[in-house]
Motif scaffolding. Structure first.
Motif, PDB file in Angstrom:
ATOM      1  N   ALA A 281      56.946  13.486   8.165  1.00  0.00           N
ATOM      2  CA  ALA A 281      56.847  14.424   9.287  1.00  0.00           C
ATOM      3  C   ALA A 281      57.075  13.710  10.620  1.00  0.00           C
ATOM      4  O   ALA A 281      57.640  14.265  11.551  1.00  0.00           O
ATOM      5  CB  ALA A 281      55.483  15.104   9.285  1.00  0.00           C
ATOM      6  N   GLY A 282      56.642  12.438  10.715  1.00  0.00           N
ATOM      7  CA  GLY A 282      56.791  11.717  11.974  1.00  0.00           C
ATOM      8  C   GLY A 282      55.919  12.306  13.063  1.00  0.00           C
ATOM      9  O   GLY A 282      55.096  13.210  12.819  1.00  0.00           O
ATOM     10  N   GLN A 283      56.091  11.783  14.252  1.00  0.00           N
ATOM     11  CA  GLN A 283      55.312  12.272  15.398  1.00  0.00           C
ATOM     12  C   GLN A 283      56.270  12.721  16.477  1.00  0.00           C
ATOM     13  O   GLN A 283      56.950  11.893  17.094  1.00  0.00           O
ATOM     14  CB  GLN A 283      54.433  11.137  15.932  1.00  0.00           C
ATOM     15  CG  GLN A 283      52.986  11.272  15.532  1.00  0.00           C
ATOM     16  CD  GLN A 283      52.056  10.858  16.649  1.00  0.00           C
ATOM     17  OE1 GLN A 283      52.353   9.915  17.369  1.00  0.00           O
ATOM     18  NE2 GLN A 283      50.959  11.553  16.806  1.00  0.00           N
ATOM     19  N   ASP A 284      56.348  14.033  16.689  1.00  0.00           N
ATOM     20  CA  ASP A 284      57.264  14.575  17.695  1.00  0.00           C
ATOM     21  C   ASP A 284      58.665  13.991  17.519  1.00  0.00           C
ATOM     22  O   ASP A 284      59.284  13.507  18.487  1.00  0.00           O
ATOM     23  CB  ASP A 284      56.729  14.277  19.100  1.00  0.00           C
ATOM     24  CG  ASP A 284      55.358  14.891  19.312  1.00  0.00           C
ATOM     25  OD1 ASP A 284      55.094  15.967  18.724  1.00  0.00           O
ATOM     26  OD2 ASP A 284      54.546  14.297  20.023  1.00  0.00           O
ATOM     27  N   ASP A 285      59.146  14.018  16.288  1.00  0.00           N
ATOM     28  CA  ASP A 285      60.496  13.549  15.955  1.00  0.00           C
ATOM     29  C   ASP A 285      60.707  12.057  16.195  1.00  0.00           C
ATOM     30  O   ASP A 285      61.838  11.611  16.416  1.00  0.00           O
ATOM     31  CB  ASP A 285      61.574  14.360  16.685  1.00  0.00           C
ATOM     32  CG  ASP A 285      61.639  15.783  16.164  1.00  0.00           C
ATOM     33  OD1 ASP A 285      61.187  16.029  15.027  1.00  0.00           O
ATOM     34  OD2 ASP A 285      62.138  16.661  16.888  1.00  0.00           O
TER      35      ASP A 285
END
Lengths: 240, 240
Positions: free
Chosen positions: A145-149
Motif C-alpha cells: 500500500a505504501g504511504q501516500d504513494d
C-alpha cells in the motif's frame, strides 16, 4: 512461480494483475486490522475508498450488526464506531458484525488489486497462512500500500519475509522482479520488531499520535493462522 | 545529515529538494555515460527531455563541436551521433565536445532534481567522489531514475552503496528515510557485479539488445575520481 512486487500503487500497471493472485500488504495498519477483525469473528469487512462511501454503505446495510470503521491521518473518523487500531477489534466488539472500513492507503491498494484472480490481504500476523495459500500459484503480485504513494519500509519488509517463506516452501526458485529482489534482501537483514517499525515512516506516524502500542500486534508474526480473501468487495475468511 | 532516497521520480514531492543537494542516479545507463563522457574530456553534457529538444538545442549550438546523443528503448536515436552506451564515449570521440543528450529515464530525473541547491549525477563509476563531495551537506536527496516510474534495483543498489560510504565517513549517524534504509540493507547484502545487474530489469533490457558489455563499465566502482555537477542545464566537471 513468478513474484512481482510493487512498492507503491502507481507503479503497478493495470495489466500487471491479469491472471495473477494479488497479495495486498498494509502492515501499519489496514491489513493487520482486517485480519485481526476476521480472526476475532467479524463476518466480513467491506473496504471503501472514502468515508462518505463508508457511511452510505453502512447505512444501506442497516445499523443492527454493522460497525463503521476508519481513519484519516491515523485518527478515528468522527462519529465512526471504530478507528483503524487493531487493538480495538477484539472478539467482544466485532464478533458476528459486518465492518465497513475506510483507511487512507490500505483500501486504495485493495481496490487497485481488485482485478486479480484472487485478492488476499496480508500482514505479518497471517504471513504463514498466506504463504501456504499461494504456494501453488503461477503468478503472484505483492502490492504494497505504501504511504501516500511513497515507499514504505514496513510493507516492503513484509513482502520480503513472505518471499522468504515461499522460497523455503517451493521446489523451484521463483522468478523475481527488481522490487521482489530488493524486498528479499531487506528481509534477509531485518526482522519485524516494534523497535524497527517505530523508526519507519508509518510506525513513527502512529507513535507520534500515541498509538505506538498498535505495533505490538503489527509485528506479531503468525499471530493468526487464517487466510482472508476479498470477493465482490467483501473480505471474509477464505473457505468461510 | 539527513538522507532521503526516492526510488522513482513521482515519489519525490517538488518541495522535497528545497535546500537539498540532489544526487541523481541512473546506473543503466545515463549517469554512467555522462560521467564517462566528462572523464574523457567532453566539455559539457546538456540533458534534454525529448529527442526533438535535443535536435533543436544541438542545432542552435552549431554543429562544429557538438555531438547529438541519445536512446529510446536502449537503441541509438536514428540520425544521432552517439547512443547511450558508455563504451561509445571514448576520449578520441568526445574530447573538447559539447554533448546534447536525450535518454528515457535519466534526463527526466536530472530535470526533476533541478530545484535542488546542487544537482550531482552519480553512478558506481564515481561513487567515492560523490561521497566526498557531499559529506559536509546537511540534507541530501538521492533521486533514482527508475525504469518508467518503477523501482529499479541497480539504482537502489547504487544509492545504498553511497549511503554506506557516507556512514563510514560521517561522525554522526545520518538520519534516513524508509527508502534510504531499504537501499542500505540491499547494499549490505549485494555488491554491484555484471552478473547481478544482468538479472535486474534495466540490465536485462540492454542485454537483450546486445549491449550487455555496457555493464562492465556500469559496475566499475570508482573508475573515475570526478565529481560532475549540473548548472543551468549543463553538466560539467565540478570546479572546472
Amino acid at each position: 512461480m513468478r513474484i512481482d512486487t510493487f512498492f507503491t500503487i502507481p507503479e503497478m500497471d493495470p495489466g500487471a494483475v491479469d491472471g495473477a493472485t494479488v497479495v495486498v500488504i498494509d502492515v501499519v495498519r489496514a491489513t493487520t486490522t482486517i485480519i485481526e477483525a476476521l480472526a476475532n469473528g467479524a463476518r466480513a469487512v467491506y473496504p471503501t475508498d472514502t468515508t462518505e462511501e463508508a457511511v452510505r454503505l453502512a447505512h444501506s446495510m442497516g445499523p443492527e450488526d454493522t460497525l463503521l470503521c476508519g481513519e484519516r491521518r491515523g485518527h478515528k473518523v468522527e462519529g465512526f464506531d471504530l478507528g483503524n487500531s487493531p487493538r480495538e477489534f477484539t472478539r467482544d466488539v466485532v464478533e458476528g458484525k459486518k465492518l465497513v472500513m475506510s483507511t487512507t492507503n490500505g483500501t486504495r491498494a485493495l481496490r487497485a488489486g481488485d482485478e486479480g484472480v484472487r485478492v488476499l490481504p496480508c500482514a505479518f500476523t497471517n504471513l504463514g497462512a498466506v504463504a501456504r495459500g499461494i504456494a501453488e500459484e503461477g503468478h503472484v503480485v505483492l502490492l504494497c500500500a505504501g504511504q501516500d504513494d511513497r515507499f514504505s519500509l514496513d510493507d516492503a519488509l513484509c513482502a520480503g519475509h513472505l518471499i522468504h517463506r515461499l522460497v523455503e516452501m517451493l521446489d523451484a526458485e521463483p522468478e523475481l522482479n527488481d522490487a521482489s529482489r530488493a524486498a528479499y534482501a531487506v528481509a534477509s537483514a531485518r526482522k519485524p520488531t516494534r523497535r524497527f517499525l517505530e523508526v519507519a515512516a508509518g510506525g513513527a506516524a502512529i507513535l507520534a499520535i500515541g498509538l505506538g502500542d498498535d505495533l505490538v500486534i503489527c509485528t506479531d508474526v503468525d499471530r493468526h493462522d487464517i487466510l482472508v480473501e476479498m470477493r465482490e468487495k467483501a473480505i471474509t475468511r477464505a473457505g468461510a
